[in-house]
Design a protein around this motif. Structure first.
Motif, PDB file in Angstrom:
ATOM      1  N   TYR A 155      61.605  55.228   5.196  1.00 28.77           N
ATOM      2  CA  TYR A 155      61.872  54.501   3.955  1.00 28.77           C
ATOM      3  C   TYR A 155      62.464  53.121   4.253  1.00 28.77           C
ATOM      4  CZ  TYR A 155      64.737  53.366  -0.199  1.00 28.77           C
ATOM      5  OH  TYR A 155      65.349  52.735  -1.257  1.00 28.77           O
ATOM      6  N   LYS A 159      62.410  48.715   3.302  1.00 31.17           N
ATOM      7  CA  LYS A 159      63.546  48.276   2.479  1.00 31.17           C
ATOM      8  C   LYS A 159      64.520  47.384   3.240  1.00 31.17           C
ATOM      9  CE  LYS A 159      62.200  50.511  -1.147  1.00 31.17           C
ATOM     10  NZ  LYS A 159      61.848  49.861  -2.392  1.00 31.17           N
ATOM     11  N   ILE A 182      70.830  54.352  -4.426  1.00 28.53           N
ATOM     12  CA  ILE A 182      69.378  54.550  -4.269  1.00 28.53           C
ATOM     13  C   ILE A 182      69.008  56.038  -4.266  1.00 28.53           C
ATOM     14  CG2 ILE A 182      69.005  52.355  -3.068  1.00 28.53           C
ATOM     15  CD1 ILE A 182      68.989  53.989  -0.411  1.00 28.53           C
ATOM     16  N   SER A 184      68.137  58.249  -6.621  1.00 28.31           N
ATOM     17  CA  SER A 184      66.930  58.690  -7.339  1.00 28.31           C
ATOM     18  C   SER A 184      65.665  58.255  -6.609  1.00 28.31           C
ATOM     19  CB  SER A 184      66.932  58.179  -8.782  1.00 28.31           C
ATOM     20  OG  SER A 184      67.016  56.777  -8.798  1.00 28.31           O
ATOM     21  N   GLU A 185      65.709  57.088  -6.004  1.00 29.07           N
ATOM     22  CA  GLU A 185      64.564  56.594  -5.226  1.00 29.07           C
ATOM     23  C   GLU A 185      64.314  57.492  -4.002  1.00 29.07           C
ATOM     24  OE1 GLU A 185      63.483  52.291  -3.299  1.00 29.07           O
ATOM     25  OE2 GLU A 185      65.070  52.329  -4.827  1.00 29.07           O
ATOM     26  N   GLU A 188      63.103  60.983  -5.168  1.00 22.89           N
ATOM     27  CA  GLU A 188      61.692  60.911  -5.583  1.00 22.89           C
ATOM     28  C   GLU A 188      60.777  60.887  -4.362  1.00 22.89           C
ATOM     29  OE1 GLU A 188      59.024  57.652  -7.889  1.00 22.89           O
ATOM     30  OE2 GLU A 188      61.008  58.029  -8.764  1.00 22.89           O
ATOM     31  N   GLY A 189      61.142  60.078  -3.370  1.00 23.90           N
ATOM     32  CA  GLY A 189      60.348  59.986  -2.140  1.00 23.90           C
ATOM     33  C   GLY A 189      60.337  61.282  -1.349  1.00 23.90           C
TER      34      GLY A 189
END
Length: 200
Positions: A155, A159, A182, A184-185, A188-189
């Motif tokens: 990730y 970023k 971060i 929720s990001e 989700e990933g």
């Protein structure tokens, strides 16, 4: 036994949080010192992840917990069944002994020794099964930590964060602006990457 299940689940969550925090702590220290040497703290890009939320909503973690609950329940049922059988044999022995149903004191002693051995075997089985559960729990914690760390590494290639901090309640992070959150990001990933095994 219910208290034991809650205790086991609590220990599992605690072990997971500790392992993740330790791992994140090492990464934070190394990244911070490298970044400080490279160009100063003002150039750092920082974010944080709420570990409690990850543990509650990451499908892999949910599946691991469900599997552990099933195994714990199976262990509990097995031990309860064997304990009931043992209690029945103890009561039968007691009744026979009180009614002088044994031909000799020696025969009564043999039966007593046999039941004592069954009790010892049950205790050993209980210790073995609990130990296996704890070992499985540790293995799951490592798998979960590795899964999260591998995702964060991938990730962060796009970023470019200098530092991603783990936040567990108030353990590591006393205050942070929510724009740096971060979670929720990441969640989700992680869930997009994980495919749950077929439920039976």
């Amino acid at each position: 036994m219910k208290r034991l299940n809650y205790l086991m689940n609590g220990l599992a969550a605690l072990a997971l949080v500790v392992l993740f925090s330790q791992c994140a702590g090492k990464a934070e220290t190394q990244t911070a010192s490298a970044s400080a040497q490279a160009g100063g703290l003002s150039e750092m890009k920082i974010a944080y992840v709420e570990v409690d939320t990850l543990l509650a909503k990451y499908n892999f973690c949910i599946d691991l917990n469900e599997a552990m609950v099933k195994k714990s329940e199976n262990v509990r049922l097995t031990l309860n069944q064997k304990a009931k059988e043992l209690d029945k044999q103890k009561q039968e022995f007691q009744t026979k002994y009180q009614n002088n149903a044994y031909l000799s004191q020696e025969r009564a002693q043999q039966e007593y020794n046999r039941i004592a051995k069954l009790e010892q075997d049950l205790q050993e089985l209980s210790n073995k099964l609990q130990s296996e559960l704890m070992s499985e729990n540790e293995k799951n914690s490592l798998q979960l930590r590795d899964s999260i760390n591998a995702f964060l590494k991938e990730y962060n290639k796009t970023k470019g964060y200098s530092l991603i901090i783990s936040n567990t309640g108030f353990d590591n992070l006393l205050y942070a602006d929510s724009t740096y959150n971060i979670t929720s990001e990441i969640l989700e990933g992680l869930n997009a990457r994980y495919s749950s095994p077929e439920k039976k």
